[in-house]
Design a protein around this motif. Structure first.
Motif, PDB file in Angstrom:
ATOM      1  N   THR A 646       0.845  -1.190   0.000  1.00 22.07           N
ATOM      2  CA  THR A 646       0.000   0.000   0.000  1.00 22.07           C
ATOM      3  C   THR A 646       0.881   1.242   0.000  1.00 22.07           C
ATOM      4  OG1 THR A 646      -0.121  -0.128   2.421  1.00 22.07           O
ATOM      5  CG2 THR A 646      -1.962  -1.056   1.164  1.00 22.07           C
ATOM      6  N   PHE A 647       0.392   2.286  -0.649  1.00 21.03           N
ATOM      7  CA  PHE A 647       1.120   3.549  -0.726  1.00 21.03           C
ATOM      8  C   PHE A 647       0.260   4.656  -0.133  1.00 21.03           C
ATOM      9  CE2 PHE A 647       2.735   0.985  -4.254  1.00 21.03           C
ATOM     10  CZ  PHE A 647       4.094   1.020  -3.992  1.00 21.03           C
ATOM     11  N   THR A 648       0.859   5.440   0.732  1.00 24.88           N
ATOM     12  CA  THR A 648       0.165   6.560   1.356  1.00 24.88           C
ATOM     13  C   THR A 648       0.773   7.863   0.853  1.00 24.88           C
ATOM     14  OG1 THR A 648      -0.276   5.265   3.346  1.00 24.88           O
ATOM     15  CG2 THR A 648      -0.445   7.658   3.544  1.00 24.88           C
ATOM     16  N   TYR A 649      -0.107   8.792   0.482  1.00 25.16           N
ATOM     17  CA  TYR A 649       0.327  10.094  -0.019  1.00 25.16           C
ATOM     18  C   TYR A 649       0.173  11.135   1.085  1.00 25.16           C
ATOM     19  CZ  TYR A 649       0.492   8.438  -4.864  1.00 25.16           C
ATOM     20  OH  TYR A 649       0.817   7.781  -6.027  1.00 25.16           O
ATOM     21  N   GLY A 650       1.218  11.904   1.293  1.00 25.09           N
ATOM     22  CA  GLY A 650       1.151  13.003   2.252  1.00 25.09           C
ATOM     23  C   GLY A 650       0.437  14.202   1.662  1.00 25.09           C
ATOM     24  N   ASP A 651       0.605  15.352   2.290  1.00 21.92           N
ATOM     25  CA  ASP A 651      -0.016  16.577   1.796  1.00 21.92           C
ATOM     26  C   ASP A 651       0.755  17.126   0.600  1.00 21.92           C
ATOM     27  OD1 ASP A 651      -1.966  16.499   3.767  1.00 21.92           O
ATOM     28  OD2 ASP A 651      -0.727  17.624   5.192  1.00 21.92           O
ATOM     29  N   LEU A 652       0.024  17.719  -0.328  1.00 19.33           N
ATOM     30  CA  LEU A 652       0.640  18.351  -1.493  1.00 19.33           C
ATOM     31  C   LEU A 652       1.268  19.682  -1.072  1.00 19.33           C
ATOM     32  CD1 LEU A 652       1.109  18.608  -4.568  1.00 19.33           C
ATOM     33  CD2 LEU A 652      -1.160  19.620  -4.730  1.00 19.33           C
ATOM     34  N   LYS A 653       2.503  19.897  -1.486  1.00 16.88           N
ATOM     35  CA  LYS A 653       3.198  21.139  -1.172  1.00 16.88           C
ATOM     36  C   LYS A 653       3.542  21.868  -2.470  1.00 16.88           C
ATOM     37  CE  LYS A 653       5.253  19.269   3.068  1.00 16.88           C
ATOM     38  NZ  LYS A 653       6.520  18.963   3.790  1.00 16.88           N
ATOM     39  N   LEU A 654       3.188  23.147  -2.541  1.00 15.98           N
ATOM     40  CA  LEU A 654       3.497  23.988  -3.695  1.00 15.98           C
ATOM     41  C   LEU A 654       4.543  25.014  -3.297  1.00 15.98           C
ATOM     42  CD1 LEU A 654      -0.123  24.605  -5.074  1.00 15.98           C
ATOM     43  CD2 LEU A 654       1.523  22.851  -5.777  1.00 15.98           C
ATOM     44  N   SER A 655       5.503  25.257  -4.175  1.00 19.23           N
ATOM     45  CA  SER A 655       6.582  26.201  -3.868  1.00 19.23           C
ATOM     46  C   SER A 655       6.094  27.634  -3.779  1.00 19.23           C
ATOM     47  CB  SER A 655       7.689  26.099  -4.921  1.00 19.23           C
ATOM     48  OG  SER A 655       7.167  26.391  -6.215  1.00 19.23           O
ATOM     49  N   SER A 656       4.916  27.896  -4.349  1.00 21.81           N
ATOM     50  CA  SER A 656       4.339  29.236  -4.283  1.00 21.81           C
ATOM     51  C   SER A 656       2.849  29.145  -4.567  1.00 21.81           C
ATOM     52  CB  SER A 656       5.024  30.166  -5.295  1.00 21.81           C
ATOM     53  OG  SER A 656       4.416  31.436  -5.292  1.00 21.81           O
ATOM     54  N   GLN A 657       2.095  30.086  -4.042  1.00 18.70           N
ATOM     55  CA  GLN A 657       0.666  30.184  -4.383  1.00 18.70           C
ATOM     56  C   GLN A 657       0.403  31.291  -5.390  1.00 18.70           C
ATOM     57  OE1 GLN A 657       1.356  29.279  -0.910  1.00 18.70           O
ATOM     58  NE2 GLN A 657       0.803  27.295  -1.811  1.00 18.70           N
ATOM     59  N   SER A 658       1.471  32.009  -5.766  1.00 15.39           N
ATOM     60  CA  SER A 658       1.316  33.115  -6.695  1.00 15.39           C
ATOM     61  C   SER A 658       2.570  33.226  -7.554  1.00 15.39           C
ATOM     62  CB  SER A 658       1.084  34.424  -5.923  1.00 15.39           C
ATOM     63  OG  SER A 658       0.946  35.507  -6.821  1.00 15.39           O
ATOM     64  N   LEU A 659       2.371  33.162  -8.864  1.00 20.48           N
ATOM     65  CA  LEU A 659       3.497  33.240  -9.794  1.00 20.48           C
ATOM     66  C   LEU A 659       3.184  34.217 -10.912  1.00 20.48           C
ATOM     67  CD1 LEU A 659       3.133  29.891  -9.049  1.00 20.48           C
ATOM     68  CD2 LEU A 659       5.417  29.973 -10.056  1.00 20.48           C
ATOM     69  N   LYS A 660       4.261  34.568 -11.643  1.00 22.13           N
ATOM     70  CA  LYS A 660       4.093  35.493 -12.743  1.00 22.13           C
ATOM     71  C   LYS A 660       5.025  35.121 -13.884  1.00 22.13           C
ATOM     72  CE  LYS A 660       3.727  40.424 -13.817  1.00 22.13           C
ATOM     73  NZ  LYS A 660       3.814  41.809 -13.286  1.00 22.13           N
ATOM     74  N   GLY A 661       4.499  35.221 -15.103  1.00 17.73           N
ATOM     75  CA  GLY A 661       5.305  35.016 -16.296  1.00 17.73           C
ATOM     76  C   GLY A 661       5.901  33.625 -16.374  1.00 17.73           C
ATOM     77  N   ASN A 662       7.189  33.562 -16.692  1.00 25.08           N
ATOM     78  CA  ASN A 662       7.867  32.282 -16.910  1.00 25.08           C
ATOM     79  C   ASN A 662       8.464  31.682 -15.639  1.00 25.08           C
ATOM     80  OD1 ASN A 662       7.357  32.031 -19.674  1.00 25.08           O
ATOM     81  ND2 ASN A 662       9.030  33.457 -20.159  1.00 25.08           N
ATOM     82  N   GLN A 663       7.979  32.125 -14.490  1.00 24.73           N
ATOM     83  CA  GLN A 663       8.423  31.492 -13.253  1.00 24.73           C
ATOM     84  C   GLN A 663       8.009  30.017 -13.255  1.00 24.73           C
ATOM     85  OE1 GLN A 663       6.555  34.225 -10.368  1.00 24.73           O
ATOM     86  NE2 GLN A 663       8.613  34.767  -9.681  1.00 24.73           N
ATOM     87  N   ARG A 664       8.680  29.238 -12.427  1.00 21.80           N
ATOM     88  CA  ARG A 664       8.408  27.800 -12.357  1.00 21.80           C
ATOM     89  C   ARG A 664       7.779  27.464 -11.014  1.00 21.80           C
ATOM     90  NH1 ARG A 664      12.344  24.179 -15.565  1.00 21.80           N
ATOM     91  NH2 ARG A 664      12.734  25.444 -17.420  1.00 21.80           N
ATOM     92  N   LEU A 665       6.869  26.529 -11.057  1.00 23.01           N
ATOM     93  CA  LEU A 665       6.219  26.047  -9.849  1.00 23.01           C
ATOM     94  C   LEU A 665       6.695  24.626  -9.565  1.00 23.01           C
ATOM     95  CD1 LEU A 665       3.944  26.361  -7.649  1.00 23.01           C
ATOM     96  CD2 LEU A 665       2.414  25.256  -9.303  1.00 23.01           C
TER      97      LEU A 665
END
Length: 762
Positions: A646-665
């Protein structure tokens, strides 16, 4: 073009420029050669190069070419398919090289779809591995074997997106998703074509069927296809484009019509999209007699449809000989031009040049290679490994699986001892006496540790005529004429003596594939009756499900403790199934096509759009978009597949909640193996564009990673998301992304996901 930093920018520029100059030099050399050859050719000889004939038994239609040798001597044959072995191919090539006026060699092709002699899982099964390295290896081995047997061209990969499991050829593709289909298309092209077509152990790939064939109305083969350009560009065209970008050498037109014009004569498709928009430089071939079939479409007589196809951008006519018999007349009447014929002829000659046939027409006629490189032990080992990785564990109640290598196993069911069917559809070169049946594989892997009792238990179906219609192409199925209750009693007797029951159920190999559409996707009643009787014994029952398409099996899911979907696993299917049943290999396959609750839900796919009245929850609500008699949800969603662990997934983490242009998430999640077995998991990334100028799907696959974890081990899995991942074609067919809110999902299938929100501005 890939470049490598050597010292600095100047060195990088010089390296890149050098490669470009080398490529340009080779192209100029080819052009000079083809120009010189075409100056010597008569119109008849040019038209002859556009003629592709069948040299053996017909495999995809009823028409068989005649008087082929005479036509070769006259320069009236450009290519041949369905002829194999270096000796036979050398003799035919000698006719062309020694007895035709200009000694132009012939190109030799075959439907090498999921292996040549060593057969791998059907393509829908290969896709379920979600392992591009293994998929590429399967194509590489197929190319190695086919080229060793004299071939240099395959009519594969088939990349048609299909969301309708009634369509039999869903078995031949990668499923319902354009992103996954695109990644697989590239892997297959790389596998077949290697680093250079000039190498004698590579073959030219042919992406098919261009285009939209998988969306045939009512799931009926060869039927009309009709859809908007927005849907074409977003959902159905991407895998073909991916194959073009990967350098595929040829393209096959499809049988269906598009915008009221059959694909084989659709200039918008074959010229505007394929050549002008996508920059394709290779050869376009028709499907089997698809030029002639435009007569029945209502496009005119043979002369008319042949002229239409040529002017649309078709280069080679498969089997129908409409080009051979009518183009000169059309030229004299001004319906086609010399330039039209020259363009098509050049494409055929360039394909032969790239394959090195002008340099050495017999480069694929090495008898020593044929003796040592085909169906050898190494290839069969790889087929066994890949097959095991393609199986999808659909259910495993109370950990019935894996089985212990001891005791008595009752193996029952119509597919238990059906070795001819293990290779599945589109295995035209297979020797069907050599595949490993489930019975043989189970006995061999179990060895002296236990005992296997076998009983057929039921016929595939009580419809004997249906059974006859699908026992073809060298895959006979011996019908048992005993009464059904007698066969079931025999199976129950075996079950009573056993510790566990393995029920081998499902379809015959040719119940899917070309011209094998089905309106009923349920398990035939004869097999349901057998399964119900087995379950009533109280013994643990494992269903091994053979199928070439998603089936509607809620009744099986309801009563069977365990279900292992094994598709049609190929030459080593029996061994591979036993490997998984006994836990030597932990299943890791994931579905690439949704399994419906019933056929009334079809077409069904995960990346659907919302309506103005979406259903809230799973069950019926009046004046909402749903059914009276069944939930909207499928039986098994896209991306679904269990493991012995069985595989358990933790919480999803995003590097930012707000980006602009060609920034990377960066989107990250921790996955933990919380079970007792080492296993592999396919971690899947989906994105939803919440608000758009065009309505957008509820989610779209945008990435995946297949990871391996030991019991108790955790790993952080990260995906880098850029604006490129947000792009789509809008109603003006502009490919771009739009600023706004996006939902990011990560999980183990398209249903069970962790999510987060991000706002992205331009």
């Amino acid at each position: 073009m890939r470049t490598f930093r050597i010292v600095g920018a100047a060195a990088l520029f010089m390296f890149s420029t050098g490669v470009l100059q080398a490529q340009t030099g080779e192209q100029q050399k080819m052009k000079t050669f083809i120009d010189g050859l075409m100056k010597k050719m008569t119109i008849d000889e040019k038209i002859g190069q556009l003629n592709l004939v069948v040299g053996g038994e017909a495999t995809t239609g009823s028409v068989v070419s005649t008087d082929v040798d005479t036509k070769i001597r006259k320069g009236q044959v450009g290519g041949i398919f369905s002829v194999t072995s270096p000796g036979r191919i050398r003799k035919i090539q000698e006719l062309a090289v020694n007895q035709s006026r200009l000694k132009i060699p012939i190109i030799f092709g075959l439907d090498v779809i999921h292996g040549y002699k060593t057969i791998f899982p059907i393509p829908l099964g290969l896709a379920s591995t979600w392992d591009m390295n293994l998929i590429e290896q399967s194509a590489r081995i197929a190319a190695q074997e086919a080229s060793a047997d004299g071939l240099n061209w395959t009519f594969s990969p088939m990349v048609d997106v299909s969301r309708d499991p009634r369509w039999g050829r869903i078995s031949e593709g990668s499923g319902e998703d354009p992103y996954l289909g695109s990644v697989i298309a590239k892997a297959m092209v790389r596998g077949y074509q290697g680093k250079s077509l000039a190498d004698n152990n590579t073959i030219m790939a042919c992406v098919k069927h261009f285009a939209l064939y998988g969306a045939a109305e009512a799931g009926r083969d060869y039927n009309t296809t009709d859809m908007s350009r927005v849907r074409m560009y977003n959902d159905y065209l991407p895998p073909y484009k991916a194959a073009i970008d990967a350098g595929v050498g040829s393209v096959m037109s499809s049988f269906n019509e598009i915008d009221g014009i059959p694909a084989t004569a659709n200039k918008w498709l074959l010229t505007d999209v394929l050549r002008k928009q996508w920059g394709f430089k290779g050869m376009v071939v028709s499907d089997y007699t698809s030029v002639n079939e435009m007569i029945d479409h209502g496009m005119g007589d043979l002369q008319q449809v042949s002229a239409l196809a040529l002017k649309a951008g078709l280069d080679m006519d498969m089997v129908g000989e409409g080009f051979l018999t009518t183009l000169k007349k059309s030229l004299n009447e001004g319906k086609v031009t010399v330039a039209d014929i020259d363009r098509a002829c050049r494409m055929v000659l360039e394909a032969k040049y790239k394959l090195g046939l002008f340099e050495d027409p017999y480069r694929y006629c090495d008898e020593n290679r044929a003796r040592t490189e085909i169906f050898n032990e190494a290839n069969r080992r790889k087929a066994r490994e890949i097959a095991a990785k393609s199986f999808v564990l659909l259910k495993n109640q109370q950990q019935v699986l894996p089985l212990q290598k001891k005791g008595t196993i009752a193996l029952v069911g119509p597919l238990a001892n059906a070795k001819e069917n293990m290779v599945g559809t589109w295995s035209v070169a297979a020797d069907v006496t050599k595949p490993i049946s489930l019975l043989a594989g189970l006995k061999e892997v179990l060895g002296a540790n236990g005992k296997v009792l076998y009983a057929k238990g039921a016929n595939v179906t009580e419809d004997s005529l249906l059974e006859v219609r699908t026992s073809i192409f060298g895959k006979p199925f011996e019908r048992d004429n005993r009464p059904a209750d007698v066969m079931i009693r025999e199976a129950l007797a075996a079950a009573e003596q056993a510790d566990v029951v393995v029920a081998a159920l499902g379809e015959l190999a040719e119940m899917t594939g070309e011209a094998s559409s089905r309106s009923d996707l349920t398990l035939p009643q004869s097999q349901v009756n057998l399964l119900q009787a087995l379950v009533k014994t109280g013994k643990p029952v494992v269903v091994v499900l053979f199928t070439g398409r998603p089936l509607a099996i809620p009744d099986v899911d309801k009563i069977a403790p365990a279900i292992l979907n094994v598709w049609f696993g190929g030459s080593e299917a029996g061994h591979a199934i036993a490997d998984v049943l006994f836990g030597d290999i932990n299943p890791s396959g994931k579905l690439t096509a949704t399994f419906p609750m019933n056929v009334g839900q079809v077409p069904i796919y995960y990346s659907h759009k919302n309506t103005g009245r979406p259903l809230n929850g799973q069950w019926f609500q009046k004046f909402r978009s749903n059914y009276l008699d069944v939930p909207n949800e499928p039986l098994y969603p896209f991306g679904y597949g269990l493991s012995y662990t069985t595989f358990t997934y933790g919480d999803l983490k995003l590097s930012s909640q707000s980006l602009k242009g060609n920034q990377r998430l960066t989107a990250s999640i921790t996955v933990t193996n919380t079970g007792k077995y080492a296993g592999e998991e396919v971690v899947q990334l989906y994105i939803r564009d919440v608000v758009g100028t065009n309505t957008r799907p509820l989610k779209e696959l945008k990435g995946f990673q297949k990871i391996s974890l030991q019991p108790g081990e955790s790993r952080q899995v990260s995906f880098t998301i850029t604006p490129e991942d947000l792009k789509f074609y809008n109603h003006e067919l502009k490919y771009d992304w739009e600023a706004g809110d996006f939902t990011i999902f990560i999980g183990g299938n398209a249903r069970d996901l962790k999510s987060g929100q991000v706002n992205w501005q331009k």
